[in-house]
Design a protein around this motif. Structure first.
Motif, PDB file in Angstrom:
ATOM      1  N   ILE A 122       0.859  -1.149  -0.039  1.00  0.00           N
ATOM      2  CA  ILE A 122       0.008   0.091  -0.193  1.00  0.00           C
ATOM      3  C   ILE A 122       0.954   1.255   0.015  1.00  0.00           C
ATOM      4  O   ILE A 122       1.862   1.372   0.840  1.00  0.00           O
ATOM      5  CB  ILE A 122      -1.020  -0.248   1.148  1.00  0.00           C
ATOM      6  CG1 ILE A 122      -1.737  -1.343   1.238  1.00  0.00           C
ATOM      7  CG2 ILE A 122      -1.752   1.320   1.291  1.00  0.00           C
ATOM      8  CD1 ILE A 122      -2.525  -1.411   2.541  1.00  0.00           C
ATOM      9  N   GLU A 123       0.846   2.119  -1.023  1.00  0.00           N
ATOM     10  CA  GLU A 123       1.543   3.223  -1.224  1.00  0.00           C
ATOM     11  C   GLU A 123       0.754   4.663  -0.838  1.00  0.00           C
ATOM     12  O   GLU A 123      -0.221   4.783  -1.228  1.00  0.00           O
ATOM     13  CB  GLU A 123       1.873   3.389  -2.483  1.00  0.00           C
ATOM     14  CG  GLU A 123       2.880   4.675  -2.950  1.00  0.00           C
ATOM     15  CD  GLU A 123       4.258   4.501  -2.029  1.00  0.00           C
ATOM     16  OE1 GLU A 123       4.663   5.520  -1.659  1.00  0.00           O
ATOM     17  OE2 GLU A 123       4.721   3.422  -2.068  1.00  0.00           O
ATOM     18  N   PRO A 124       1.081   5.220   0.296  1.00  0.00           N
ATOM     19  CA  PRO A 124       0.532   6.390   0.984  1.00  0.00           C
ATOM     20  C   PRO A 124       0.603   7.421  -0.199  1.00  0.00           C
ATOM     21  O   PRO A 124       1.438   7.675  -0.998  1.00  0.00           O
ATOM     22  CB  PRO A 124       1.433   6.690   2.271  1.00  0.00           C
ATOM     23  CG  PRO A 124       1.972   5.479   2.668  1.00  0.00           C
ATOM     24  CD  PRO A 124       2.320   4.708   1.280  1.00  0.00           C
ATOM     25  N   TRP A 125      -0.616   7.950  -0.177  1.00  0.00           N
ATOM     26  CA  TRP A 125      -0.769   9.055  -1.526  1.00  0.00           C
ATOM     27  C   TRP A 125      -0.476  10.305  -0.983  1.00  0.00           C
ATOM     28  O   TRP A 125       0.133  11.139  -1.798  1.00  0.00           O
ATOM     29  CB  TRP A 125      -2.378   8.976  -1.636  1.00  0.00           C
ATOM     30  CG  TRP A 125      -2.726   9.926  -3.008  1.00  0.00           C
ATOM     31  CD1 TRP A 125      -2.491   9.764  -4.041  1.00  0.00           C
ATOM     32  CD2 TRP A 125      -3.522  11.177  -2.703  1.00  0.00           C
ATOM     33  NE1 TRP A 125      -3.049  10.753  -4.896  1.00  0.00           N
ATOM     34  CE2 TRP A 125      -3.653  11.425  -3.975  1.00  0.00           C
ATOM     35  CE3 TRP A 125      -3.838  12.241  -1.679  1.00  0.00           C
ATOM     36  CZ2 TRP A 125      -4.213  12.913  -4.146  1.00  0.00           C
ATOM     37  CZ3 TRP A 125      -4.308  13.102  -1.681  1.00  0.00           C
ATOM     38  CH2 TRP A 125      -4.621  13.729  -3.045  1.00  0.00           C
ATOM     39  N   ALA A 126      -0.559  10.761   0.417  1.00  0.00           N
ATOM     40  CA  ALA A 126       0.085  12.043   0.593  1.00  0.00           C
ATOM     41  C   ALA A 126       0.203  12.263   2.242  1.00  0.00           C
ATOM     42  O   ALA A 126      -0.226  11.189   2.892  1.00  0.00           O
ATOM     43  CB  ALA A 126      -1.147  13.044   0.334  1.00  0.00           C
ATOM     44  N   TRP A 127       0.819  13.110   2.604  1.00  0.00           N
ATOM     45  CA  TRP A 127       1.091  13.404   4.239  1.00  0.00           C
ATOM     46  C   TRP A 127       0.441  14.631   4.506  1.00  0.00           C
ATOM     47  O   TRP A 127       0.132  15.752   3.667  1.00  0.00           O
ATOM     48  CB  TRP A 127       2.422  13.447   4.553  1.00  0.00           C
ATOM     49  CG  TRP A 127       3.407  12.473   4.530  1.00  0.00           C
ATOM     50  CD1 TRP A 127       3.270  11.166   3.544  1.00  0.00           C
ATOM     51  CD2 TRP A 127       4.119  12.048   5.766  1.00  0.00           C
ATOM     52  NE1 TRP A 127       4.190  10.324   4.063  1.00  0.00           N
ATOM     53  CE2 TRP A 127       4.883  10.734   5.240  1.00  0.00           C
ATOM     54  CE3 TRP A 127       4.568  12.659   6.674  1.00  0.00           C
ATOM     55  CZ2 TRP A 127       5.557  10.015   5.841  1.00  0.00           C
ATOM     56  CZ3 TRP A 127       5.719  12.059   7.682  1.00  0.00           C
ATOM     57  CH2 TRP A 127       6.057  10.897   7.179  1.00  0.00           C
ATOM     58  N   VAL A 128      -0.128  14.798   5.532  1.00  0.00           N
ATOM     59  CA  VAL A 128      -0.939  16.037   6.076  1.00  0.00           C
ATOM     60  C   VAL A 128      -0.198  16.372   7.264  1.00  0.00           C
ATOM     61  O   VAL A 128      -0.104  15.716   8.201  1.00  0.00           O
ATOM     62  CB  VAL A 128      -2.395  16.014   6.246  1.00  0.00           C
ATOM     63  CG1 VAL A 128      -3.018  17.306   6.831  1.00  0.00           C
ATOM     64  CG2 VAL A 128      -3.211  15.606   4.965  1.00  0.00           C
ATOM     65  N   ALA A 172      11.531  17.896   5.950  1.00  0.00           N
ATOM     66  CA  ALA A 172      11.650  16.499   5.922  1.00  0.00           C
ATOM     67  C   ALA A 172      10.616  15.839   5.303  1.00  0.00           C
ATOM     68  O   ALA A 172      10.580  14.881   4.551  1.00  0.00           O
ATOM     69  CB  ALA A 172      12.049  15.790   7.267  1.00  0.00           C
ATOM     70  N   VAL A 173       9.228  16.136   5.774  1.00  0.00           N
ATOM     71  CA  VAL A 173       8.270  15.774   5.113  1.00  0.00           C
ATOM     72  C   VAL A 173       8.251  15.995   3.583  1.00  0.00           C
ATOM     73  O   VAL A 173       8.046  15.034   2.727  1.00  0.00           O
ATOM     74  CB  VAL A 173       6.914  16.100   5.701  1.00  0.00           C
ATOM     75  CG1 VAL A 173       5.607  15.833   4.907  1.00  0.00           C
ATOM     76  CG2 VAL A 173       6.665  15.809   7.139  1.00  0.00           C
ATOM     77  N   ALA A 174       8.513  17.184   3.264  1.00  0.00           N
ATOM     78  CA  ALA A 174       8.370  17.663   1.822  1.00  0.00           C
ATOM     79  C   ALA A 174       9.381  16.916   0.815  1.00  0.00           C
ATOM     80  O   ALA A 174       9.156  16.693  -0.267  1.00  0.00           O
ATOM     81  CB  ALA A 174       8.427  19.185   1.659  1.00  0.00           C
ATOM     82  N   SER A 175      10.675  16.747   1.302  1.00  0.00           N
ATOM     83  CA  SER A 175      11.689  16.522   0.446  1.00  0.00           C
ATOM     84  C   SER A 175      12.218  15.074   0.714  1.00  0.00           C
ATOM     85  O   SER A 175      12.885  14.593  -0.360  1.00  0.00           O
ATOM     86  CB  SER A 175      12.973  17.275   0.854  1.00  0.00           C
ATOM     87  OG  SER A 175      13.593  17.079   2.130  1.00  0.00           O
ATOM     88  N   ARG A 176      11.800  14.456   2.084  1.00  0.00           N
ATOM     89  CA  ARG A 176      12.143  13.084   2.109  1.00  0.00           C
ATOM     90  C   ARG A 176      11.053  12.061   2.206  1.00  0.00           C
ATOM     91  O   ARG A 176      11.257  10.990   1.640  1.00  0.00           O
ATOM     92  CB  ARG A 176      13.052  12.814   3.251  1.00  0.00           C
ATOM     93  CG  ARG A 176      14.218  13.573   3.253  1.00  0.00           C
ATOM     94  CD  ARG A 176      15.508  13.047   4.121  1.00  0.00           C
ATOM     95  NE  ARG A 176      14.902  12.937   5.634  1.00  0.00           N
ATOM     96  CZ  ARG A 176      14.950  13.691   6.540  1.00  0.00           C
ATOM     97  NH1 ARG A 176      15.551  15.022   6.041  1.00  0.00           N
ATOM     98  NH2 ARG A 176      14.726  13.570   7.682  1.00  0.00           N
ATOM     99  N   HIS A 177       9.990  12.389   2.572  1.00  0.00           N
ATOM    100  CA  HIS A 177       8.832  11.297   2.997  1.00  0.00           C
ATOM    101  C   HIS A 177       7.638  11.404   1.855  1.00  0.00           C
ATOM    102  O   HIS A 177       7.261  10.074   1.603  1.00  0.00           O
ATOM    103  CB  HIS A 177       8.388  11.414   4.261  1.00  0.00           C
ATOM    104  CG  HIS A 177       9.417  11.298   5.369  1.00  0.00           C
ATOM    105  ND1 HIS A 177      10.463  10.451   5.591  1.00  0.00           N
ATOM    106  CD2 HIS A 177      10.140  12.382   6.429  1.00  0.00           C
ATOM    107  CE1 HIS A 177      11.089  10.538   6.702  1.00  0.00           C
ATOM    108  NE2 HIS A 177      10.854  11.664   7.000  1.00  0.00           N
ATOM    109  N   ALA A 178       7.199  12.299   1.547  1.00  0.00           N
ATOM    110  CA  ALA A 178       5.854  12.489   0.942  1.00  0.00           C
ATOM    111  C   ALA A 178       6.293  12.667  -0.619  1.00  0.00           C
ATOM    112  O   ALA A 178       6.878  13.526  -1.008  1.00  0.00           O
ATOM    113  CB  ALA A 178       5.021  13.753   1.508  1.00  0.00           C
TER     114      ALA A 178
END
Length: 600
Positions: free
Chosen positions: A525-531, A559-565
């Motif tokens: 399952i690939e997460p679509w987005a982070w909030v 970190a969320v914007a560049s590495r995780h999401a």
């Protein structure tokens, strides 16, 4: 501090990610050591940064902290412990048992249960073998075992072969395979935890209604199994001195005080301390020494360069409305919000559902969170919106009865007793709730289904490994050749399902969300987005303390914007709580007027 009055030998700090357990544990260890005690600080938190806090490398060996006489530290790596634990159990049966059974065992050992048990396995000796800790007066633990872990340890070991023979049902009992030899040592450890003369549990919370409710559940869960010597620490309370000339700070202060006034009754009986919110990162001895100080110390380390009364510009980042625009394109589908407790999943799920319904789409909003009060959050009926709440207790009981009537029908008395024991394991509830969710999921082909509190990746993998749902769907099909789609297949299809990971702009919640993302990816399952929710950096503030905290958030958001999401949105911390359909729409609709701080 009340929790430091006549401290016993063992001090355990427990609480959800991001509430400040590690910082408070470190500050406690320093204070005890500087009072002349010999202290060992032990961390079993997978998100631990004890080494960074002290500026030294700490591993699975006791290390002296040179800057603090009498203080030593030890970091147990839960992931390494879990891997060693898996190797110890799976190794002897690999090549002996059929590959399908070995894979099933590996999957049972892949989740959070195994990590908790393995970590407990590592520090059990510290509780029971006095020769290992004879040099210390106090052992301070960052992260206590949960009631979930302790209940698992109290289960009998006789079901191990029973499950391998396929008579038991999918559960999280797998992590206990092969532990019979250690049961006497585990019992001694649990006894030590329950002994108020030897052990004190400190529950760490924030001044938020949802977080305090969760801590109340933790308190009752631990007290029910004998761990009654508990204290409460409410961390990060905004000082009243920060409210002058800052409407947002004033609103936050008022909200926190209202939450503390409505603290759950079971917590009112506990000795309680309140710690002021600090502006600075709790890294280094100077900062940690101030943590247990008074509210007057909260401003001590604010950078003088940032004390001007002019506010920095709010963060430029994608908003929730951007995600809603993309979600709405398909006209229907499943939207799941996932994340740790206290990050605001229920509110964001309600905001998404309300905005989609307001755009004319039929929407079913469903939650299984016992702390979620959707009726309060929504405050009124809305055209196109259906709301349901899955009762975990009722679903669990229904699931138990279903399994006992089917699998238990042909068992003898001993086999049925073992099956009943299996069904009392803590993961049974998650599996039962997923059955209820699977009924709701089917609606996503014709409408939007927004789910608050989804099952974890481990549970999904375990269910898929057992084939339980594939077999159930196949049985329900009238025609043996009829095409069918299982819930797992639907969750893995990005055209049908969008998973949104909810977090806060703080180190531990971001790390926990990243771990959840890895767990989901393992399940296909690939997460679509982070909030990123409740961000100060996305607001305009005057308070020097809040401005500095906003700057601290920037690293985590990056970190969320560049590495995780792959895509993300940032939701600002609001002066008014987003209760009611009008305010919820303002979270997810950029054309609605923002909830301004000066509107209070």
């Amino acid at each position: 501090m009340k929790f430091l009055d006549h401290p016993p030998r063992f001090l355990f700090f427990t609480g959800k990610g991001g509430v400040g357990k590690t910082s408070i544990a470190c500050a406690t260890a320093i204070q005890l050591a500087e009072s002349g005690k010999r202290v060992l600080l032990v961390s079993t938190d997978p998100a631990s940064n004890v080494g960074q806090v002290f500026g030294v490398t700490i591993g699975n060996q006791v290390v002296g902290i040179e800057a603090v006489a009498g203080l030593s530290a030890l970091e147990i790596d839960p992931q390494a412990a879990a891997q060693a634990y898996r190797d110890r159990i799976v190794g002897p049966v690999r090549g002996v048992l059929p590959e399908a059974i070995v894979k099933g065992i590996e999957e049972q050992l892949s989740g959070a249960c195994t990590t908790e048990i393995a970590a407990f396995d590592e520090f059990t000796a510290l509780l029971t073998d006095s020769t290992l800790t004879v040099d210390f007066d106090h052992i301070v633990f960052d992260t206590a075992p949960t009631g979930h872990t302790i209940r698992l340890l109290q289960l009998p070991g006789a079901w191990s072969g029973f499950l391998e023979e396929g008579k038991g049902d999918a559960s999280c009992l797998g992590p206990l395979a092969g532990l019979e030899k250690q049961r006497s040592q585990y019992k001694a450890a649990v006894d030590a935890l329950a002994d108020g003369h030897r052990t004190r549990l400190i529950l760490v919370a924030r001044a938020q209604i949802a977080t305090l409710r969760e801590v109340a559940r933790t308190h009752e869960e631990l007290a029910a199994i004998g761990l009654s010597q508990q204290y409460l620490v409410v961390n990060g309370v905004l000082p009243a001195s920060e409210t002058a000339a800052d409407p947002l700070a004033a609103a936050i202060h008022e909200r926190e005080q209202a939450a503390l006034a409505r603290i759950p009754a079971v917590l009112k009986r506990l000795p309680c301390d309140r710690l002021a919110l600090k502006s600075f990162n709790l890294v280094g001895l100077t900062a940690l020494r101030q943590l247990l100080g008074s509210a007057d110390d909260a401003m001590t380390e604010i950078d003088p360069a940032h004390t001007a009364q002019t506010s920095p510009a709010p963060l430029a980042a994608p908003d929730l409305a951007t995600l809603v625009d993309e979600i709405a394109v398909d006209g229907h589908g499943l939207v799941m919000l996932m994340g740790k407790g206290g990050v605001g999943k229920t509110t964001l799920a309600a905001a998404l559902a309300v905005e989609l319904a307001s755009r004319g789409y039929p929407v079913h909003l469903s939650t299984s969170d016992p702390a979620a009060h959707l009726s309060d959050t929504l405050d009124a009926a809305l055209e196109n919106l259906t709301v349901s709440q899955i009762d975990p207790h009722a679903e669990t009981e229904r699931y138990r009865q279903q399994v006992l009537e089917s699998q238990g029908a042909s068992l003898d008395a001993q086999g049925r007793a073992l099956l009943e024991e299996d069904l009392r394991s803590p993961c049974t509830e998650e599996i039962a709730v997923f059955q209820a969710f699977s009924r709701v999921i089917r609606e996503a082909g014709k409408k939007f289904v927004v789910m608050d509190t989804a099952p974890t990746g481990h549970t999904l993998l375990l269910l898929d490994a057992t084939g339980a749902y594939h077999r159930e769907i196949a049985r329900q099909s009238r025609n043996a050749d009829e095409h069918f789609t299982t819930p797992m297949m639907q969750l893995q299809d990005p055209k049908q399902t969008k998973v949104l990971l909810v977090t806060l702009a703080e180190t531990t919640p971001v790390l926990e969300a990243a771990n959840l993302q890895a767990d989901l990816r393992r399940a296909g399952i690939e997460p679509w987005a982070w909030v990123v929710n409740n961000s100060i950096a996305a607001t305009t503030v005057v308070s020097p303390l809040l401005r500095q905290r906003a700057r601290n958030e920037l690293r985590e958001i990056d970190a969320v914007a560049s590495r995780h999401a792959k895509r993300y949105a940032v939701v600002p911390l609001l002066a008014e709580e987003p209760i009611g359909t009008a305010r919820l729409r303002k979270l997810a609709n950029r054309e609605a007027e923002p909830v301004a701080a000066d509107g209070m």
